[in-house]
Design an enzyme around this catalytic site. Structure first.
Site: not given
Length: 181
Positions: A9, A13, A16, A34, A52, A55, A64
């Site tokens: 998307g 939007s 995630s 990530a 991010h 959450r 990472e």
């Protein structure tokens, strides 16, 4: 092969967030991959990363992985759910690769996805819905990401489009095109 899901998307939007909901619903240990890394010279970028991070559930493992995505996926145990956020950043991290090397990188990723027994959820940005970028690097990014999304979607159990805060299951609503030859 585990369950493979693609969530795509435009920017901001909710893609995630939807991917995170799907990861929670898997009821498996989540490993959040990530592809972005902190940049000490870019406070706004770091703020996006922090949003991010806030959450994510406390028991999620975060890795990472700006470049070595295939190797990281290949090491996954079958009883986990990998959440890769995002393919757009991963593509951007590898833009300096020559076309032939990039094609090999994509082929390696797709082969790895076919072999991994863990569930995988990929987040990818949709680009190319508007103006053609004025610079070669922008066009290269847009074309590489669009092609990668199309190729990955062929092996996904579900493909979701998240736009305007709404989720559409394209696997139910649409029909896939034949694979590119």
């Amino acid at each position: 092969m585990g369950k493979v899901i693609l969530v795509t998307g435009p920017a901001r939007s909710g893609k995630s967030e939807w991917a995170e909901i799907l990861a929670m619903q898997s009821e498996k240990q989540v490993v959040y991959i990530a592809t972005a890394t902190q940049n000490s010279a870019d406070a706004e970028w770091n703020q996006r990363i922090a949003q991010h991070q806030k959450r994510r559930l406390e028991d999620w493992v975060t890795l990472e992985v700006p470049i070595e995505l295939s190797a990281t996926l290949a090491d996954a145990q079958p009883n986990i759910c990998l959440l890769v956020d995002s393919l757009g950043t991963w593509v951007a991290n590898l833009l300096s690769q020559e076309d032939a090397i990039w094609e090999n990188t994509v082929a390696e990723l797709l082969e790895t996805v076919d072999l991994v027994a863990a569930d995988m959820i990929f987040v990818a940005e949709e680009t190319g819905w508007g103006v053609v970028p004025a610079y070669p690097v922008g066009r290269n990014f847009r074309d590489r990401l669009g092609s990668l999304i199309r190729q990955l979607a062929t092996v996904c159990e579900a493909v979701y489009l998240v736009t305007g805060g709404h989720v559409l299951n394209l696997s139910v609503l649409g029909s896939p095109l034949p694979p590119k030859s």
